[in-house]
Every structure is written in structure tokens, then in C-alpha cells.
Design an enzyme around this catalytic site. Structure first.
Site, PDB file in Angstrom:
ATOM      1  N   ASP A  48       0.803  -1.229   0.000  1.00 34.60           N
ATOM      2  CA  ASP A  48       0.000   0.000   0.000  1.00 34.60           C
ATOM      3  C   ASP A  48       0.835   1.279   0.000  1.00 34.60           C
ATOM      4  OD1 ASP A  48       0.986  -0.477   2.549  1.00 34.60           O
ATOM      5  OD2 ASP A  48      -0.718   0.438   3.551  1.00 34.60           O
ATOM      6  N   GLU A  49       2.100   1.191  -0.353  1.00 34.11           N
ATOM      7  CA  GLU A  49       2.970   2.357  -0.201  1.00 34.11           C
ATOM      8  C   GLU A  49       4.052   2.323  -1.273  1.00 34.11           C
ATOM      9  OE1 GLU A  49       5.656   4.380   3.381  1.00 34.11           O
ATOM     10  OE2 GLU A  49       4.768   2.397   3.631  1.00 34.11           O
TER      11      GLU A  49
END
Length: 482
Positions: free
Chosen positions: A105-106
Site C-alpha cells: 500500500d505504499e
């Protein structure tokens, strides 16, 4: 550093929990905690509603339940999260060839390398468009930070949370960082933070004022020097497009310590097989097999064995892990086991040889079986004396049916009621809420755990598929000639 804020950092907001809320209409706006639900489980992600009660990532699940007893507690669905992550990373790669994923998610993105931004205005426009595209494709929100360095872009995305965009203009970095806590800087954890606090250093500005020599005296040359540079907003690290995977591993933590040596061996064999499945899915083989054992007293042991060549053969990995286990004392009990493979390589000829050897052994075993059926045992054909009698009747032991396990939060389908998800199970019953990402909150029904009409299901898309484009109207026919 750059003269324009063209390094972007994206961080999806409460990713796992937000994905679960998007998939389950009845949980939207409510406290949701995702993680291991056993006595030793930890929180993977908490929704912003749950964070208001003090729940946060890496917290023991028992503590989270005490803080937020009415929250929804769900087991992660990593298949769904990986699918969404691939969609998001695809959008990032449309912006630039330099995308550096840090997790599902990053990621960092070098907008300058993609030629999509060269100023604060163009970078902001790209960031806002990216946030809109992510919401349209996944139904989820992400926070964006824009700055002239990776460190500052990550700090900016933290400031933007949730569902926002923060741009740090070049020349304003020192003023922005100055009043922030020392814990804001990368690499400053609780221990380093306490060490600095005892020296009277609480803010980033006080790190800069202390000077490099003092920080080196306090923290050592490498850590002190890098921390001083970061306090001055200096960060020249480039965005790296691909990070080569160095290992593949799987591990399990057990709710109750395992004391039975036979079960420990069985668990190690199972973990080895799962590890090889991941290894093959990544298109790799590996040379070094690693066994991880955390014992009842929290002491953690690792043992490794390096093979003559890389392999992705499950039998080879299982045998190596079993050999490593023999050197570990587990009599007091085991709370965690893990199997990993390092020294990764692409699929090699040696792996093909290992597979061919296994197939040859299987064929040999089959030939021996046929030979024995014909009466050609170890003593030769003469060993078969007298007429062959009827085959003795086989008596099969009754097998107890295994009760199906329904995992909280996972998808199911019922023949009559359609798609739903498991709210909970126990005492031979499973409770299901029937709803989809595109429906209104659904009804709850309870079934026997062995109900033949209830089956596991795959996750549904979080957003509706785009409608097909309408066909262009046909061109009018030309007028007939006279």
C-alpha cells in the site's frame, strides 16, 4: 536536492481495513480491526474509527479487544489486497518508469523521470489526478505527499492523512521540520528517541542545533551523521525502480504451544510446501533453506543449510527443513515455526534435472510394483510358488468427517441467498451476512458449519465495471446520384 517537488509518496489510507469496509457495506463508518484473531494475534490495520479508541497496528489483539470491544474483528484476505495493490501500482507506473514499492500500500514515484511534472503546479495536478484515479479504479482513498526528496515526500503524505495531499515547496523544508518531534525522522525509533530525550533533544530543530559532532558522540558515526543530514533536510536517495527479492518465506504462530514432536515435524513439512508454492509463483529457485523456531520462552532460533545448487523441488526443501529441525530442541514447546529459502535464482537446469530424477524414481517405483504383482519379487520368478489365491478383502477404517472452518471476514456463497461474508463461527454454527460491495447492508443468517449449500467464495470487485462504450452512430448514406 531538486528544485521542484517531483518525488511523490503514496500511502493508501488504513489499507486492509478500508478494503474490508468497501467490500462490506454494513461496516462502513464503523470500527474495523484486521489481524490475527487468536490469543497471540496482532493488529495488522485498524480503521480510523477504531483508532479513535486507541487501537493501532502491531498492538496485541487482546488489548485491541479491550479498547474497542464492539469493533468488527476480521482475518486478512491477502489475495484481495494484492489484487488492489496491483491496480494501484499499475496507475503509478503510468506516471513514471521509476516506481519504488515499499509494501502493498505504499510507494515512491519519480515524476520528473516520467516527464509528467517539473514544477510545483504540475506536480500537484498529477497528485490530485492520481488520487481521483485510485478512487475510481479501487473505490479506496490514498494520501499523497510531494517534495524534493524521499524523506520529505513521506513526511508530507503522513501530514496529508487521511485522504489528502500535502506539497512541501523547496526552500520551506527547514521551517517545516524544525518544530516536529525527532521521531518524525526515519530511523528514529523509541530507543533512539529516548536517548536523544535524555540529552535534551526533543525536536528536529534541536538536532540541527546540536551539531554533527555531538550527534556522532551520542549515536555513532553512521547514525549520528545521517540524522544530522536529515535534520537539515538533506536526502539525496534516488527512487529505485525495482527491489530484487532476496528471500521467500512463510511462518505460522500457534495459539497454543506445540509440544508433540511429531506435529512439529508435520508443521515444518507443511510450511516447506507453502514456501515452495510461493517460490514457484515468483519464478525463482533458491540454494539456502532456513528454519525459524520461536520457543515457549520467546527465544528464537534460526538454522540454515546451503544446497549444492538452487532448487524449487518441494521434496528437497522439506528434507532440508526436517534435517535442520533435528538440531533444535523443542521439548519445552514451540509458539512459532517458519521455513524460508534464500539465495534466489531464476529457474535453472539443475531444477529440471531434479524434477527429471524424481519422475524417473516414480517410474522405477511403478515398474517394481508391476513386477511384484507378476510374482517377480526380490528372489526372482521362482519365488512365486503355487497358485495365486483371491485378493484378500480390504477393510477400510472409518474416517471421521473434518468440520469445515469458516474464517471471520472471508467470502462465502449460499445456493439460495447468494454472496456473503462470515461474521463468526463456533459450536457447529456459522453466521453469515449476505451483502456485496455494491449492495445495501444485508441480512444476517446462521447455518450449520456442514451446510452443503454454503461454500467458500472468491472476493467480489469493489467497484462496478465500467459500462461498455456506446457504438458510434452510423454515417448517413450518401445521396443517390442523379
Amino acid at each position: 536536492m531538486r528544485s521542484a517537488p517531483t518525488i511523490l509518496h503514496l500511502d493508501m489510507d488504513a489499507f486492509y481495513a478500508s478494503a474490508e469496509q468497501a467490500a462490506k457495506p454494513s461496516l462502513r463508518g464503523k470500527a474495523v480491526v484486521v489481524g490475527g484473531l487468536g490469543p497471540r494475534g496482532v493488529v495488522a490495520t485498524a480503521s480510523y474509527e477504531a483508532r479513535r479508541f486507541g487501537v493501532h497496528s502491531a498492538m496485541p489483539m487482546g488489548q485491541a479487544r479491550r479498547l474497542a470491544p464492539n469493533a468488527a474483528y476480521l482475518v486478512p484476505r491477502f489475495g484481495l489486497y494484492r489484487e488492489i495493490s496491483e491496480q494501484v501500482m499499475g496507475l503509478l507506473r503510468e506516471l513514471s518508469p521509476l516506481v519504488e514499492p515499499l509494501s502493498l500500500d505504499e510507494a515512491f514515484v519519480d515524476l520528473e523521470a516520467g516527464g509528467v511534472a517539473d514544477s510545483a503546479e504540475s506536480a500537484r495536478a498529477v497528485g490530485e489526478r492520481l488520487r481521483a484515479d485510485i478512487r475510481a479504479v479501487t473505490g479506496l482513498s490514498g494520501s499523497v505527499g510531494l517534495a524534493a526528496s524521499k524523506m520529505l515526500a513521506k513526511i508530507a503524505s503522513e501530514e496529508a492523512k487521511p485522504d489528502g495531499l500535502t506539497l512541501i515547496a523547496p526552500g520551506t523544508e527547514r521551517a517545516l521540520l524544525g518544530p516536529m518531534s525527532v521521531r518524525t525522522l526515519p530511523g528514529v525509533g523509541p530507543a533512539t528517541g529516548d536517548h536523544l530525550r535524555r540529552a535534551g533533544i526533543l525536536t528536529v530543530a534541536e538536532i540541527a542545533e546540536a551539531g554533527e559532532d555531538e550527534l556522532v558522540r551520542l549515536l555513532g558515526k553512521a547514525h549520528g551523521g545521517s540524522l544530522y543530514a536529515m535534520a537539515l533536510a538533506r536526502d539525496e536517495r534516488p527512487v529505485v525502480a525495482e527491489r530484487e527479492s532476496k528471500s521467500v518465506s512463510v511462518e505460522d504462530t500457534y495459539d497454543v504451544d506445540i509440544h508433540d514432536r511429531v506435529r512439529v515435524r508435520a508443521e515444518v513439512a507443511r510450511l516447506a510446501e507453502r514456501c515452495v508454492q510461493r517460490l514457484r509463483a515468483a519464478g525463482h529457485s533458491g540454494r539456502t533453506i532456513v528454519l525459524k523456531v520461536r520457543r515457549f520462552d520467546f527465544s528464537t532460533l534460526t538454522r540454515s543449510e546451503t544446497l549444492r545448487g538452487p532448487t524449487d523441488d518441494p521434496g528437497v526443501v522439506q528434507e532440508a527443513a526436517a534435517r535442520l529441525l533435528e538440531a533444535v530442541d523443542t521439548t519445552g514447546g514451540v509458539r512459532l515455526l517458519g521455513v524460508g529459502v534464500t539465495g534466489l535464482a531464476d529457474y535453472t537446469q539443475e531444477d529440471l534435472f531434479a524434477q527429471a530424477q524424481a519422475e524417473a524414481q516414480a517410474q522405477t517405483a511403478g515398474a517394481e510394483t508391476v513386477s511384484l504383482i507378476k510374482g517377480e519379487g526380490a528372489a526372482g520368478p521362482e519365488a512365486a510358488v503355487g497358485p495365486v489365491g483371491p485378493e484378500p478383502e480390504r477393510v477400510e477404517e472409518p474416517v471421521e468427517p473434518v468440520e469445515r472452518r469458516w474464517v471471520a471476514g472471508h467470502d462465502v456463497r449460499h445456493a439460495e441467498y447468494g454472496h456473503g461474508w462470515v461474521q463468526g463461527s463456533g459450536l457447529g454454527r456459522v453466521t453469515v451476512r449476505f451483502e456485496t460491495p455494491l449492495s445495501a447492508p444485508g441480512r444476517v443468517r446462521t447455518f450449520r458449519t456442514d451446510d452443503p449449500e454454503l461454500t467458500p467464495a472468491e472476493p467480489l470487485p469493489l467497484v462496478a465495471a465500467p459500462a461498455p462504450a456506446a457504438p458510434a452512430p452510423a454515417a448517413p448514406a450518401p445521396p443517390a446520384s442523379g
